[in-house]
Each structure stands twice: as C-alpha cells, then as structure tokens.
Design a protein around this motif. Structure first.
Motif, PDB file in Angstrom:
ATOM      1  N   SER A 323      52.536  35.632  28.738  1.00  0.00           N
ATOM      2  CA  SER A 323      51.383  35.577  29.629  1.00  0.00           C
ATOM      3  C   SER A 323      50.942  34.139  29.846  1.00  0.00           C
ATOM      4  O   SER A 323      51.129  33.275  28.981  1.00  0.00           O
ATOM      5  CB  SER A 323      50.222  36.408  29.073  1.00  0.00           C
ATOM      6  N   ASP A 324      50.341  33.913  31.014  1.00  0.00           N
ATOM      7  CA  ASP A 324      49.771  32.610  31.366  1.00  0.00           C
ATOM      8  C   ASP A 324      48.385  32.884  31.938  1.00  0.00           C
ATOM      9  O   ASP A 324      48.238  33.242  33.104  1.00  0.00           O
ATOM     10  CB  ASP A 324      50.659  31.902  32.385  1.00  0.00           C
ATOM     11  N   ILE A 325      47.358  32.747  31.094  1.00  0.00           N
ATOM     12  CA  ILE A 325      45.985  32.995  31.523  1.00  0.00           C
ATOM     13  C   ILE A 325      45.440  31.692  32.075  1.00  0.00           C
ATOM     14  O   ILE A 325      44.792  30.905  31.381  1.00  0.00           O
ATOM     15  CB  ILE A 325      45.117  33.521  30.358  1.00  0.00           C
ATOM     16  N   GLY A 326      45.716  31.453  33.353  1.00  0.00           N
ATOM     17  CA  GLY A 326      45.295  30.205  33.984  1.00  0.00           C
ATOM     18  C   GLY A 326      43.878  30.244  34.495  1.00  0.00           C
ATOM     19  O   GLY A 326      43.242  29.201  34.664  1.00  0.00           O
ATOM     20  N   LYS A 327      43.351  31.445  34.773  1.00  0.00           N
ATOM     21  CA  LYS A 327      41.993  31.611  35.253  1.00  0.00           C
ATOM     22  C   LYS A 327      41.360  32.819  34.578  1.00  0.00           C
ATOM     23  O   LYS A 327      42.042  33.679  34.022  1.00  0.00           O
ATOM     24  CB  LYS A 327      41.968  31.797  36.779  1.00  0.00           C
ATOM     25  N   TYR A 328      40.022  32.888  34.655  1.00  0.00           N
ATOM     26  CA  TYR A 328      39.279  33.951  33.992  1.00  0.00           C
ATOM     27  C   TYR A 328      39.730  35.318  34.485  1.00  0.00           C
ATOM     28  O   TYR A 328      39.806  35.574  35.673  1.00  0.00           O
ATOM     29  CB  TYR A 328      37.784  33.761  34.261  1.00  0.00           C
ATOM     30  N   VAL A 329      40.005  36.225  33.544  1.00  0.00           N
ATOM     31  CA  VAL A 329      40.461  37.572  33.878  1.00  0.00           C
ATOM     32  C   VAL A 329      39.898  38.573  32.869  1.00  0.00           C
ATOM     33  O   VAL A 329      39.700  38.231  31.693  1.00  0.00           O
ATOM     34  CB  VAL A 329      42.004  37.652  33.916  1.00  0.00           C
ATOM     35  N   THR A 330      39.631  39.785  33.352  1.00  0.00           N
ATOM     36  CA  THR A 330      39.183  40.881  32.499  1.00  0.00           C
ATOM     37  C   THR A 330      40.186  42.013  32.598  1.00  0.00           C
ATOM     38  O   THR A 330      40.599  42.391  33.698  1.00  0.00           O
ATOM     39  CB  THR A 330      37.794  41.393  32.922  1.00  0.00           C
ATOM     40  N   ILE A 331      40.590  42.554  31.444  1.00  0.00           N
ATOM     41  CA  ILE A 331      41.544  43.668  31.408  1.00  0.00           C
ATOM     42  C   ILE A 331      40.909  44.800  30.607  1.00  0.00           C
ATOM     43  O   ILE A 331      40.570  44.625  29.437  1.00  0.00           O
ATOM     44  CB  ILE A 331      42.878  43.247  30.768  1.00  0.00           C
ATOM     45  N   ILE A 332      40.740  45.952  31.246  1.00  0.00           N
ATOM     46  CA  ILE A 332      40.107  47.117  30.614  1.00  0.00           C
ATOM     47  C   ILE A 332      41.155  48.219  30.444  1.00  0.00           C
ATOM     48  O   ILE A 332      41.831  48.589  31.405  1.00  0.00           O
ATOM     49  CB  ILE A 332      38.927  47.628  31.466  1.00  0.00           C
ATOM     50  N   HIS A 333      41.249  48.739  29.249  1.00  0.00           N
ATOM     51  CA  HIS A 333      42.290  49.718  28.951  1.00  0.00           C
ATOM     52  C   HIS A 333      41.930  51.107  29.444  1.00  0.00           C
ATOM     53  O   HIS A 333      40.813  51.602  29.236  1.00  0.00           O
ATOM     54  CB  HIS A 333      42.527  49.777  27.439  1.00  0.00           C
ATOM     55  N   ASP A 334      42.887  51.754  30.099  1.00  0.00           N
ATOM     56  CA  ASP A 334      42.812  53.174  30.416  1.00  0.00           C
ATOM     57  C   ASP A 334      43.727  53.886  29.415  1.00  0.00           C
ATOM     58  O   ASP A 334      44.940  53.693  29.442  1.00  0.00           O
ATOM     59  CB  ASP A 334      43.294  53.413  31.853  1.00  0.00           C
ATOM     60  N   PRO A 335      43.177  54.705  28.505  1.00  0.00           N
ATOM     61  CA  PRO A 335      43.991  55.293  27.430  1.00  0.00           C
ATOM     62  C   PRO A 335      44.842  56.490  27.865  1.00  0.00           C
ATOM     63  O   PRO A 335      45.246  57.292  27.020  1.00  0.00           O
ATOM     64  CB  PRO A 335      42.937  55.716  26.409  1.00  0.00           C
ATOM     65  N   TYR A 336      45.147  56.594  29.149  1.00  0.00           N
ATOM     66  CA  TYR A 336      45.849  57.775  29.646  1.00  0.00           C
ATOM     67  C   TYR A 336      47.172  57.994  28.915  1.00  0.00           C
ATOM     68  O   TYR A 336      47.480  59.111  28.479  1.00  0.00           O
ATOM     69  CB  TYR A 336      46.106  57.637  31.147  1.00  0.00           C
ATOM     70  N   PHE A 337      47.980  56.945  28.759  1.00  0.00           N
ATOM     71  CA  PHE A 337      49.298  57.103  28.136  1.00  0.00           C
ATOM     72  C   PHE A 337      49.214  57.171  26.612  1.00  0.00           C
ATOM     73  O   PHE A 337      50.175  57.568  25.954  1.00  0.00           O
ATOM     74  CB  PHE A 337      50.239  55.979  28.572  1.00  0.00           C
TER      75      PHE A 337
END
Length: 354
Positions: A323-337
């Motif tokens: 991964s390359d986090i070059g800018k602000y990002v939000t990742i929210i998990h969907d527990p479907y799988f």
C-alpha cells in the motif's frame, strides 16, 4: 546288615521327599511369578487403554469448546462439562492472549476407574483468519505520507500488516484491533482495540487471470465502466465480468457482482451499490486519484493499493500486496465475507475459488 539297609532306605526316602518339596516350591514360585507377570501386563494394558481413552476424550472436549467459542456460544473465562462416550470431561477455558496473542488455554480433567487425568492445550480464538476479515489487509510493504483511518466509532476497522507497519511520521487511527507479524510497539497507531504483534502470518492468495477469463459471464471491452447491472444467477453463482487492460470505474452497480481486471483499476468517482455486493479485483494496482470519493466495494490489488488524493472513503474492505497511503483515506469494514464465509467462493475471491 538289615539295620544298615533300613537306614539307607530311610535316608533315600528323606532325600526324595526334600527334592520333591524343593521341586514343588520351585514350580509354585514359577507359576506365581508367571501369574504376577501376566497380571502386571494386564494392568499395564488397562492403564494404557485408560490413558488412550482419556487423551481422546480430552481432545474431543477441547475441540467442542473451541467450536463453541469461535461461533459465539462461549464467553471467556468459562467452565464446561462435555460428555464424550459416557465420560464427563471438565474443561476450564481462559484467555491466553497475554502469553500468545489471540489464543485461549483449555485445561481438562476427567476420571476413569478412580484415576484422574489432566491435560491442557492452547488454541486460537477464531476460525482460520481471512484477509477479508479486516478493513485493511496489507501483505507486504507500506508507504505512509498521510493519515490512515480505519473504521468508525471504535468499530469495523481492524487492520493487518504482514510486514512493515511503522506508520511514517503521522499518527493513524485504527477503530478495532491491529495485527502485525512484526513488533508494533514503536509504531504510530492509535488503536481503540488491541494491538497484537508477532502474530502468525495470514496467507495472501492471488488469482490467475486466464482462469477468471475462462469463467467470465461477460467480457467487458470498453476501458471505462460507468455503473453496471449484474445478472441475478441465484444463490449459487455471482455474475463475473472480465476486462483485459486498465479499467476506469465509477457509478452505480446493481446486484451482486465481481469485476476482474487484468491490469490496473482506476476509481474515477463515487461507486455505489444497490441490492447486492461488489468485488473489484485488479491483477496490478487499485488507484484512488480523485478527492472526496466514496467507494462502496471490496477492493483487491494483487500489487498495490495507492491513494493519491485526499478525503476518500472505502466501505467494504481493501486487500493488497502493498500500500501507498499518499493522502488521507478512511476504510470501513463490511463484515459480509466474515459473517458469510461460503460467499467467498460464490464471489470468486482469490484464494477461495476455484
């Protein structure tokens, strides 16, 4: 002469009697010894059988306890009495995470024919972990230029790093647990759950583009995809779209679908999903190049997940080799799988299909 003969006869009879007594005694000792040896052998065999029964019973009881815990039927600490083939086994279960991350210790006790057998085993607290159990799963290296946030309100943000996890000069927020194969003590993460370092690695599996191409329901030729309506094949199959080369993706997607791209995926604008789930797999990179884009999808990058503009939010999951986090990002998990593991094969997730 007659007196002398009588004495000799008496002497011979006495000797014969003594010999007979010695012989009988020897035979008696032999048979008693043989009997004791036989009984000792029988006792040893019975003890062996009892130990074997105890071992099998404790293993069965431990397996049942592990299964109950992993499926949410047991809260630690706990004591369970499990009956195995008529033998009651007492199992005391405690959290062992302070010794080995995300493990539990099961101490068992049972009695067979008046003899008490005790044992203990350390087991993992979960079903075999999957990359899709996390908001962000990174198998290899990371590059940090801006802030990462996973989850929201203290939940749905667990993350896993299979290699470097130092975090750069920024402080990142993990709304959940943080797992790492390496030491996490000096990293720059604010973890609302628990930081588990030195965890066992989790397998990162990739797909083969030719296999996906052969199984595709649709070959998509254009380099731009602005929404798509997937065919509903029922509960046993998910619509598979295959594209060769780089693909720009945005728009609204209807139904359940999987898009496999033999190249890079460039997310141009917002991605929404109606009435289903969307999985996007790139054989190369998944790129977020726009500002303030909301992505409702499960993203898989066989190479790199790269964020080059600020304010993006991914709701689903991100699984990547690096991964390359070059800018602000939000990742929210969907527990479907996570909640529906059988769906991993249906959606043809790498590592679970074919």
């Amino acid at each position: 002469m007659e007196v002398t003969g009588t004495r000799r006869s008496r002497t011979r009879r006495g000797s014969s009697l003594i010999f007979a007594v010695i012989l009988i005694t020897a035979i008696t000792i032999f048979f008693v010894g043989a009997q004791e040896l036989m009984m000792s052998s029988v006792t040893a065999q019975q003890r062996f059988e009892d130990r074997t029964k105890a071992r099998l019973a404790t293993e069965s009881a431990a397996a049942e306890v592990i299964s109950e815990f992993r499926y949410g039927l047991l809260t630690l600490p706990a004591t369970r009495v499990v009956t195995v083939a008529g033998i009651p086994v007492t199992a005391d279960v405690t959290d062992n995470s302070g010794v080995v991350p995300k493990t539990m210790k099961i101490t068992t006790s049972l009695a067979i024919k008046g003899t008490t057998f005790k044992d203990s085993v350390v087991a993992g607290q979960r079903i075999d972990p999957s990359p899709w159990d996390f908001a962000l799963f990174v198998n290899g290296s990371n590059s940090w230029s801006d802030v990462l946030t996973t989850g929201a309100l203290g939940a749905n943000g667990s993350a896993y790093f299979g290699w470097s996890a130092w975090g750069g000069s920024n402080t990142h927020t993990i709304n959940g647990d943080l797992e790492g194969v390496v030491d996490l003590s000096s990293t720059r993460f604010n973890v609302t759950g628990t930081a588990w370092d030195h965890c066992p690695s989790i397998a990162f599996a990739t797909g083969t583009w030719a296999t996906y191409q052969a199984a595709a329901d649709t070959i998509y030729w254009s380099n731009n995809m602005v929404g798509y309506t997937f065919t509903d094949f029922g509960p046993t199959k998910t619509h598979l779209v295959f594209h060769t080369g780089d693909l720009n993706i945005e728009g609204n997607f209807v139904g359940n679908g999987m898009i496999y791209v033999n190249g890079k995926v460039n997310i141009k604008d917002a991605i929404t999903v109606s009435g289903g789930k969307l999985v996007i797999v790139a054989e190369e990179d998944v790129l977020l190049k726009q500002n303030d884009v909301a992505v409702n999808a499960f993203l898989f990058a066989e190479n790199e997940f790269k964020v080059s503009n600020r304010g993006n939010t991914v709701t689903g999951a991100v699984v990547a080799n690096s991964s390359d986090i070059g800018k602000y990002v939000t990742i929210i998990h969907d527990p479907y799988f996570t909640d529906n593991p059988s769906e991993r094969a249906r959606f043809k997730l790498p590592g679970y299909w074919p």
